[in-house]
Design an enzyme around this catalytic site. Structure first.
Site, PDB file in Angstrom:
ATOM      1  N   GLU A 119       0.804  -1.218   0.000  1.00 20.71           N
ATOM      2  CA  GLU A 119       0.000   0.000   0.000  1.00 20.71           C
ATOM      3  C   GLU A 119       0.837   1.268   0.000  1.00 20.71           C
ATOM      4  O   GLU A 119       1.972   1.278   0.487  1.00 20.71           O
ATOM      5  CB  GLU A 119      -0.874   0.028   1.263  1.00 20.71           C
ATOM      6  CG  GLU A 119      -1.980  -0.980   1.188  1.00 20.71           C
ATOM      7  CD  GLU A 119      -3.223  -0.522   1.921  1.00 20.71           C
ATOM      8  OE1 GLU A 119      -4.124  -1.333   2.052  1.00 20.71           O
ATOM      9  OE2 GLU A 119      -3.288   0.651   2.342  1.00 20.71           O
ATOM     10  N   CYS A 132       3.290   8.325   1.378  1.00 19.73           N
ATOM     11  CA  CYS A 132       3.908   7.353   2.284  1.00 19.73           C
ATOM     12  C   CYS A 132       4.017   6.042   1.501  1.00 19.73           C
ATOM     13  O   CYS A 132       3.019   5.477   1.064  1.00 19.73           O
ATOM     14  CB  CYS A 132       3.028   7.196   3.522  1.00 19.73           C
ATOM     15  SG  CYS A 132       3.658   5.996   4.691  1.00 19.73           S
ATOM     16  N   CYS A 139       8.044  -7.769   6.877  1.00 22.87           N
ATOM     17  CA  CYS A 139       9.280  -7.185   7.431  1.00 22.87           C
ATOM     18  C   CYS A 139       9.860  -8.149   8.452  1.00 22.87           C
ATOM     19  O   CYS A 139       9.133  -8.684   9.289  1.00 22.87           O
ATOM     20  CB  CYS A 139       8.956  -5.842   8.090  1.00 22.87           C
ATOM     21  SG  CYS A 139      10.407  -5.018   8.777  1.00 22.87           S
ATOM     22  N   CYS A 143       9.368  -5.837  15.039  1.00 20.28           N
ATOM     23  CA  CYS A 143       8.996  -4.975  16.171  1.00 20.28           C
ATOM     24  C   CYS A 143       7.676  -5.505  16.744  1.00 20.28           C
ATOM     25  O   CYS A 143       6.763  -5.849  15.994  1.00 20.28           O
ATOM     26  CB  CYS A 143       8.862  -3.521  15.726  1.00 20.28           C
ATOM     27  SG  CYS A 143      10.380  -2.925  14.960  1.00 20.28           S
ATOM     28  N   CYS A 146       4.204  -3.900  15.771  1.00 24.77           N
ATOM     29  CA  CYS A 146       3.932  -3.561  14.372  1.00 24.77           C
ATOM     30  C   CYS A 146       3.251  -4.702  13.624  1.00 24.77           C
ATOM     31  O   CYS A 146       3.703  -5.845  13.698  1.00 24.77           O
ATOM     32  CB  CYS A 146       5.247  -3.188  13.690  1.00 24.77           C
ATOM     33  SG  CYS A 146       5.069  -2.850  11.927  1.00 24.77           S
ATOM     34  N   GLY A 188       7.471  -2.339   5.540  1.00 27.95           N
ATOM     35  CA  GLY A 188       8.855  -2.777   5.358  1.00 27.95           C
ATOM     36  C   GLY A 188       9.901  -1.829   5.906  1.00 27.95           C
ATOM     37  O   GLY A 188       9.602  -0.692   6.289  1.00 27.95           O
ATOM     38  N   GLU A 189      11.118  -2.347   5.961  1.00 26.12           N
ATOM     39  CA  GLU A 189      12.254  -1.579   6.475  1.00 26.12           C
ATOM     40  C   GLU A 189      13.124  -1.169   5.280  1.00 26.12           C
ATOM     41  O   GLU A 189      13.783  -2.008   4.656  1.00 26.12           O
ATOM     42  CB  GLU A 189      13.034  -2.467   7.462  1.00 26.12           C
ATOM     43  CG  GLU A 189      14.413  -1.988   7.841  1.00 26.12           C
ATOM     44  CD  GLU A 189      14.472  -0.555   8.383  1.00 26.12           C
ATOM     45  OE1 GLU A 189      13.713  -0.217   9.303  1.00 26.12           O
ATOM     46  OE2 GLU A 189      15.302   0.223   7.855  1.00 26.12           O
ATOM     47  N   SER A 220      12.705   6.369   6.790  1.00 25.34           N
ATOM     48  CA  SER A 220      12.547   6.015   8.199  1.00 25.34           C
ATOM     49  C   SER A 220      13.142   4.638   8.442  1.00 25.34           C
ATOM     50  O   SER A 220      12.881   3.700   7.693  1.00 25.34           O
ATOM     51  CB  SER A 220      11.059   5.997   8.556  1.00 25.34           C
ATOM     52  OG  SER A 220      10.873   5.537   9.880  1.00 25.34           O
ATOM     53  N   SER A 241      13.022   5.283  14.190  1.00 25.11           N
ATOM     54  CA  SER A 241      12.029   4.758  15.127  1.00 25.11           C
ATOM     55  C   SER A 241      12.721   4.459  16.445  1.00 25.11           C
ATOM     56  O   SER A 241      13.249   3.364  16.636  1.00 25.11           O
ATOM     57  CB  SER A 241      11.382   3.493  14.551  1.00 25.11           C
ATOM     58  OG  SER A 241      10.687   3.817  13.378  1.00 25.11           O
ATOM     59  N   ASN A 243      11.276   4.924  19.703  1.00 31.65           N
ATOM     60  CA  ASN A 243      10.193   4.138  20.314  1.00 31.65           C
ATOM     61  C   ASN A 243      10.371   3.699  21.756  1.00 31.65           C
ATOM     62  O   ASN A 243       9.500   2.999  22.294  1.00 31.65           O
ATOM     63  CB  ASN A 243       9.867   2.897  19.467  1.00 31.65           C
ATOM     64  CG  ASN A 243       9.203   3.275  18.161  1.00 31.65           C
ATOM     65  OD1 ASN A 243       8.701   4.390  18.029  1.00 31.65           O
ATOM     66  ND2 ASN A 243       9.195   2.374  17.198  1.00 31.65           N
ATOM     67  N   ASN A 317      -1.481   2.741  17.505  1.00 29.40           N
ATOM     68  CA  ASN A 317      -2.747   2.379  16.867  1.00 29.40           C
ATOM     69  C   ASN A 317      -2.976   0.893  17.062  1.00 29.40           C
ATOM     70  O   ASN A 317      -2.198   0.071  16.582  1.00 29.40           O
ATOM     71  CB  ASN A 317      -2.703   2.720  15.386  1.00 29.40           C
ATOM     72  CG  ASN A 317      -3.120   4.158  15.166  1.00 29.40           C
ATOM     73  OD1 ASN A 317      -4.293   4.481  15.147  1.00 29.40           O
ATOM     74  ND2 ASN A 317      -2.128   5.025  15.066  1.00 29.40           N
ATOM     75  N   CYS A 360     -10.603  -0.836  10.439  1.00 32.94           N
ATOM     76  CA  CYS A 360      -9.694  -1.746  11.106  1.00 32.94           C
ATOM     77  C   CYS A 360      -9.543  -1.397  12.568  1.00 32.94           C
ATOM     78  O   CYS A 360      -9.580  -2.253  13.421  1.00 32.94           O
ATOM     79  CB  CYS A 360      -8.342  -1.683  10.441  1.00 32.94           C
ATOM     80  SG  CYS A 360      -8.516  -1.297   8.736  1.00 32.94           S
TER      81      CYS A 360
HETATM   82  N1  SAH Z   1      10.490   0.167   9.015  1.00 32.89           N
HETATM   83  C1  SAH Z   1      10.616   1.556   9.164  1.00 32.89           C
HETATM   84  C2  SAH Z   1       9.562   2.345   8.420  1.00 32.89           C
HETATM   85  C3  SAH Z   1       8.178   1.812   8.453  1.00 32.89           C
HETATM   86  S1  SAH Z   1       7.389   1.803  10.020  1.00 32.89           S
HETATM   87  C4  SAH Z   1      10.661   1.945  10.612  1.00 32.89           C
HETATM   88  O1  SAH Z   1      10.397   1.102  11.473  1.00 32.89           O
HETATM   89  O2  SAH Z   1      11.019   3.086  10.889  1.00 32.89           O
HETATM   90  C5  SAH Z   1       6.926   3.517  10.181  1.00 32.89           C
HETATM   91  C6  SAH Z   1       6.590   3.928  11.600  1.00 32.89           C
HETATM   92  O3  SAH Z   1       5.362   3.310  12.011  1.00 32.89           O
HETATM   93  C7  SAH Z   1       7.638   3.524  12.619  1.00 32.89           C
HETATM   94  O4  SAH Z   1       8.072   4.653  13.344  1.00 32.89           O
HETATM   95  C8  SAH Z   1       6.905   2.575  13.539  1.00 32.89           C
HETATM   96  O5  SAH Z   1       7.409   2.687  14.854  1.00 32.89           O
HETATM   97  C9  SAH Z   1       5.464   3.019  13.391  1.00 32.89           C
HETATM   98  N2  SAH Z   1       4.462   2.011  13.728  1.00 32.89           N
HETATM   99  C10 SAH Z   1       4.433   0.725  13.380  1.00 32.89           C
HETATM  100  N3  SAH Z   1       3.338   0.120  13.882  1.00 32.89           N
HETATM  101  C11 SAH Z   1       2.661   1.063  14.562  1.00 32.89           C
HETATM  102  C12 SAH Z   1       1.448   1.068  15.312  1.00 32.89           C
HETATM  103  N4  SAH Z   1       0.716  -0.024  15.437  1.00 32.89           N
HETATM  104  N5  SAH Z   1       1.045   2.213  15.876  1.00 32.89           N
HETATM  105  C13 SAH Z   1       1.776   3.338  15.737  1.00 32.89           C
HETATM  106  N6  SAH Z   1       2.909   3.406  15.042  1.00 32.89           N
HETATM  107  C14 SAH Z   1       3.358   2.277  14.465  1.00 32.89           C
HETATM  108 FE1  SF4 Z   2       7.343  -2.534  11.463  1.00 37.04          FE
HETATM  109 FE2  SF4 Z   2       9.291  -0.807  10.774  1.00 37.04          FE
HETATM  110 FE3  SF4 Z   2       9.629  -2.589  12.768  1.00 37.04          FE
HETATM  111 FE4  SF4 Z   2       9.496  -3.457  10.237  1.00 37.04          FE
HETATM  112  S1  SF4 Z   2      11.053  -2.155  11.126  1.00 37.04           S
HETATM  113  S2  SF4 Z   2       8.533  -4.388  12.016  1.00 37.04           S
HETATM  114  S3  SF4 Z   2       7.997  -2.026   9.392  1.00 37.04           S
HETATM  115  S4  SF4 Z   2       8.169  -0.863  12.722  1.00 37.04           S
END
Ligand code: SAH
Ligand code: SF4
Length: 423
Positions: A119, A132, A139, A143, A146, A188-189, A220, A241, A243, A317, A360
């Site tokens: 997407e 975006c 991935c 995490c 995620c 994805g990363e 990112s 990220s 976090n 979320n 969702c």
């Molecule tokens: N893989 C990369 C880019 C994609 S994720 C990364 O991790 O940076 C983009 C952002 O979405 C990241 O900062 C991640 O921490 C955040 N993210 C992933 N799942 C989420 C969720 N359920 N709620 C809020 N943010 C989320």
């Molecule tokens: Fe999700 Fe980014 Fe972590 Fe991959 S690296 S699992 S896309 S938050």
């Protein structure tokens, strides 16, 4: 805590086609134009005994004029035009669905072949239009919060899949609209797929291509430290990220922290800011009871004090695949206030596209129910085969979860306004 198995699969070497996760070009077929940078196309044409300046001409036709019918490329010789379809194809990933929110947010689902889909989301904000974009299907970073991380890597996207997301969206914008910013914050990363990601940046930045300023492109990363130099090298913006406020919690929510801990990550961030003179965006997902305490805000302020940055607070979320919860609004606000009090440049913004993502967020059972709810937003979905609807539902869930990441997109573009253009 055990390191997520998938971590060892992270490629730190350039992606090559011997890798099973990279789709291989088909032999004896024309090469996809969108897989190539200008330099690649020049080399390609040279290899076929053609003049290299033809590359610029073709780039201009395709990216400026949006003409892919070679017969209309009138500054190419007749013979070359006759030959070109055997050399180049202009295929883009197909749009499976396109949803529009009342607030102007748009969501696209693309078929990238092999029964896989990704997407892209378009977010309007104050004269800007941020795309975006996704870099992988699934991935392996894993995490814990995620949704994509719950699905193992299925395929790294090819350059043409990523450039293709941009072009398909570009082709569907309303008259007078254009994409002003790109954020690699979709599925994805990006640093696990650097070859395709940086080729895409090269294509979209090229003055013969879309001519998008490097400063309007943000990558990112979850913190694949040995690859982070590429972001400075490409002169694009960095979002990280973070976090979590310390190693203990970061390892708990992001197993990658075992491989590259907070110090290694922040050192790489400092290298970036020293080298580029640019600020970083730290993304900080607020997880109820895990990362949302005032003490955590203080730790984050201390941790990032020496780095020119802003912190983008993303309230979690919720999605069914995760045990975490979104903190109460008052907790979110208190966290925000505490960072502000400590003079941290902090951003917190309402989520967008609620109506197209809401399906969702409101569900906590199966994907099928999710699809049904999505039918309300877009009647076209009803006509799709069941398998596609399920993919779509899973993706919708993914993006509901990432909805907050869209905030990051707007934050970033917000800052782009106070910076002088490099391009
Ligand atoms: N893989 C990369 C880019 C994609 S994720 C990364 O991790 O940076 C983009 C952002 O979405 C990241 O900062 C991640 O921490 C955040 N993210 C992933 N799942 C989420 C969720 N359920 N709620 C809020 N943010 C989320
Ligand atoms: Fe999700 Fe980014 Fe972590 Fe991959 S690296 S699992 S896309 S938050």
């Amino acid at each position: 805590m055990e390191l997520n198995d998938g971590i060892d699969l992270i490629s730190t070497a350039p992606v090559n086609y011997a890798d099973d996760n990279v789709a291989k070009p088909l032999e004896n077929k024309p090469t996809n134009f969108y897989s190539m940078t200008l330099e690649d196309l020049k080399a390609f044409l040279k290899g076929k005994g053609k003049e290299q300046f033809r590359a610029q001409q073709i780039f201009k036709w395709v990216f400026e004029q949006r003409i892919t019918d070679v017969e209309q490329m009138t500054n190419l010789s007749k013979d070359f035009r006759a030959e070109l379809p055997n050399l180049l194809s202009f295929e883009l990933p197909k749009v499976i669905t396109h949803l529009k929110s009342v607030d102007g947010t748009q969501k696209f689902l693309f078929d990238v072949g092999d029964n896989l889909s990704v997407e892209s989301v378009v977010i309007p904000s104050e004269g800007r239009l941020t795309l975006c974009i996704s870099s992988e299907v699934g991935c392996n970073i894993g995490c814990k919060f995620c949704f994509t991380g719950k699905q193992k890597l299925k395929r790294r996207l090819r350059t043409e899949d990523i450039v293709g997301q941009f072009m398909q969206v570009h082709d569907r914008l309303e008259e007078g609209q254009r994409i002003t910013n790109i954020v690699f914050m979709g599925m994805g990363e990006p640093l696990d797929n650097p070859e395709s990601v940086f080729k895409t940046i090269d294509v979209l930045h090229s003055p013969w291509g879309i001519n998008l300023s490097r400063k309007k492109i943000t990558v990112s990363t979850s913190g694949i430290v040995p690859e982070m130099w590429r972001i400075a090298d490409a002169k694009v913006r960095l979002a990280v990220s973070l976090n979590a406020p310390n190693d203990e919690i970061r390892t708990q929510v992001m197993p990658i922290n075992k491989k590259w801990n907070t110090k290694a990550l922040l050192d790489a961030c400092k290298d970036y800011t020293d080298k580029t003179g640019e600020k970083i965006t730290f993304e900080y997902v607020l997880l109820k009871g895990v990362t949302d305490q005032l003490e955590h805000a203080r730790q984050v302020a201390k941790l990032t004090r020496h780095i020119p940055c802003k912190i983008n607070i993303i309230p979690f979320n919720e999605h069914p695949a995760s045990p975490y919860e979104r903190p109460a609004d008052a907790t979110i606000e208190a966290f925000h206030q505490e960072l502000s009090r400590l003079n941290v440049h902090v951003l917190l913004r309402r989520s967008m596209g609620r109506d197209i993502f809401a399906a969702c967020g409101q569900l906590n059972s199966t994907h099928k129910e999710n699809t049904a709810t999505m039918d309300i937003s877009n009647s076209k979905l009803a006509g799709l085969p069941k398998s596609k609807r399920e993919v779509l539902a899973a993706n919708a869930l993914e993006f509901a979860a990432k909805n907050a990441a869209l905030n990051a997109a707007s934050y970033d573009s917000e800052d782009a306004a106070d910076n002088t253009e490099l391009n």
